[in-house]
Design a protein around this motif. Structure first.
Motif, mmCIF file in Angstrom:
data_model
loop_
_atom_site.group_PDB
_atom_site.id
_atom_site.type_symbol
_atom_site.label_atom_id
_atom_site.label_comp_id
_atom_site.label_asym_id
_atom_site.label_seq_id
_atom_site.Cartn_x
_atom_site.Cartn_y
_atom_site.Cartn_z
ATOM 1 N N THR A 1 4.376 -0.711 0.881
ATOM 2 C CA THR A 1 4.511 0.205 2.014
ATOM 3 C C THR A 1 3.868 -0.353 3.279
ATOM 4 O OG1 THR A 1 4.506 2.082 0.500
ATOM 5 C CG2 THR A 1 4.081 2.549 2.819
ATOM 6 N N MET B 1 0.744 0.301 -2.188
ATOM 7 C CA MET B 1 0.121 -0.003 -0.901
ATOM 8 C C MET B 1 0.659 -1.310 -0.328
ATOM 9 S SD MET B 1 -1.997 2.272 0.198
ATOM 10 C CE MET B 1 -3.019 3.648 -0.326
ATOM 11 N N TYR C 1 3.819 6.542 -3.004
ATOM 12 C CA TYR C 1 4.712 5.623 -3.716
ATOM 13 C C TYR C 1 4.018 5.070 -4.957
ATOM 14 C CZ TYR C 1 8.013 1.727 -4.294
ATOM 15 O OH TYR C 1 8.939 0.847 -4.780
ATOM 16 N N GLY D 1 1.963 4.871 1.015
ATOM 17 C CA GLY D 1 1.703 3.911 -0.050
ATOM 18 C C GLY D 1 1.058 4.573 -1.254
ATOM 19 N N GLN E 1 1.019 5.525 6.901
ATOM 20 C CA GLN E 1 1.588 4.561 5.964
ATOM 21 C C GLN E 1 0.709 4.386 4.726
ATOM 22 O OE1 GLN E 1 4.606 3.433 6.146
ATOM 23 N NE2 GLN E 1 4.880 4.494 8.100
#
Length: 303
Positions: free
Chosen positions: A252, A249, A13, A10, A6
């Motif tokens: 996400t 971050m 993204y 992040g 994850q």
């Protein structure tokens, strides 16, 4: 392993948001223009990439087409519309660029129809790689992270090490003075606007490989791009990068971890719904905290 995956999501993204926000902060910082049509340029790049890739079978040509189409559309919009708005009130800029959103949306729907398009990744970028610790992670998401890092370095070099960068920084500080020194302000603004549009188009093309390419895809991400610009500081490329990573971050990790934490209190369905909503709210809480502590943003210049 979940946390590491994850965190990479992040980061990916955040890099996508940086590509979108970097052009927006350049235009906002140098020209003082509130450009709501920036998301439409993002959509233009995505549709150009999808159309050219479908016609030629080459994703790489589609990527080049996304840059060219978004930059050309940005230059045309700046010359035909935006140039008349610099001396106008911010409300006039908002209304005019909102009208451009409608023009772009209906024009795109007329050209490509209302059905979404899909981009297929080349075989070289498909599949996953094994990272240290045994984590299998999609190769293309790592490529997006690399793209974002390369663009950040390229923009830093452009702004700090080139004559064009000197003019951009000078135009941000005192546009009347550099005009008096012989710099063509109109040409400089067109170049800056086209550069910002090209970055938005690149972001749209890369996102189009992860989700569908459709009319209106630029508006949701535009809101987050403005949040990134506010957090990082208007006109700051470094601020846009840091702000984008913070937002990426926060969103996400919040969506990944909050449902699990809330499931100890509520049932799984309610925990998922409330957790996703709280994760979205956390972005704006982050922005509010930054504005309280540093009203000019993390790396913005003081007024």
């Amino acid at each position: 392993m979940l946390l590491a995956e994850q965190a990479l999501n992040g980061l990916q993204y955040g890099m996508m948001l940086f590509l979108m926000a970097a052009g927006l902060t350049l235009v906002f910082g140098v020209m003082g223009l509130i450009n709501l049509a920036h998301g439409s340029l993002y959509m233009t790049g995505a549709f150009a990439c999808a159309a050219v890739a479908a016609a030629t079978g080459s994703f790489w040509l589609g990527l080049v087409a996304s840059l060219a189409a978004a930059a050309a559309a940005g230059a045309l919009v700046e010359i035909a519309v935006i140039r008349r708005l610099y001396a106008r009130d911010h409300l006039d800029q908002v209304l005019a660029t909102f009208a451009l959103i409608l023009v772009f949306s209906e024009g795109t729907r007329w050209l490509f129809g209302s059905f979404p398009l899909y981009l297929k990744l080349p075989a070289a970028l498909s599949g996953a790689v094994v990272l240290p610790g045994g984590l299998h992670y999609p190769l293309f998401r790592l490529v997006i992270i690399g793209f974002g890092a390369a663009v950040a370095v390229g923009l830093w070099w452009l702004i700090t090490r080139t004559r064009l960068g000197i003019r951009i920084r000078a135009g941000e500080a005192d546009r009347e003075m550099i005009g008096a020194l012989g710099v063509d302000i109109a040409r400089l603004y067109t170049i800056v606007f086209a550069l910002g549009a090209a970055l938005a188009g690149l972001a749209g093309a890369l996102v189009g490989t992860i989700q569908s390419v459709q009319v209106g895809m630029g508006e949701p991400v535009l809101i987050l791009a403005f949040v990134v610009v506010v957090i990082g500081g208007i006109g700051s490329i470094k601020g846009a990068l840091v702000g984008a990573l913070l937002v990426g971050m926060t969103d996400t990790l919040g969506k990944a971890l909050l449902p699990g934490l809330l499931s100890r209190v509520w049932d799984a369905s309610s925990a998922n719904t409330i957790g996703a909503s709280l994760a979205s709210v956390l972005i704006y809480v982050l922005m509010a905290v930054v504005l309280i502590l540093r009203p000019q943003g993390l790396f913005g210049a003081r007024g």
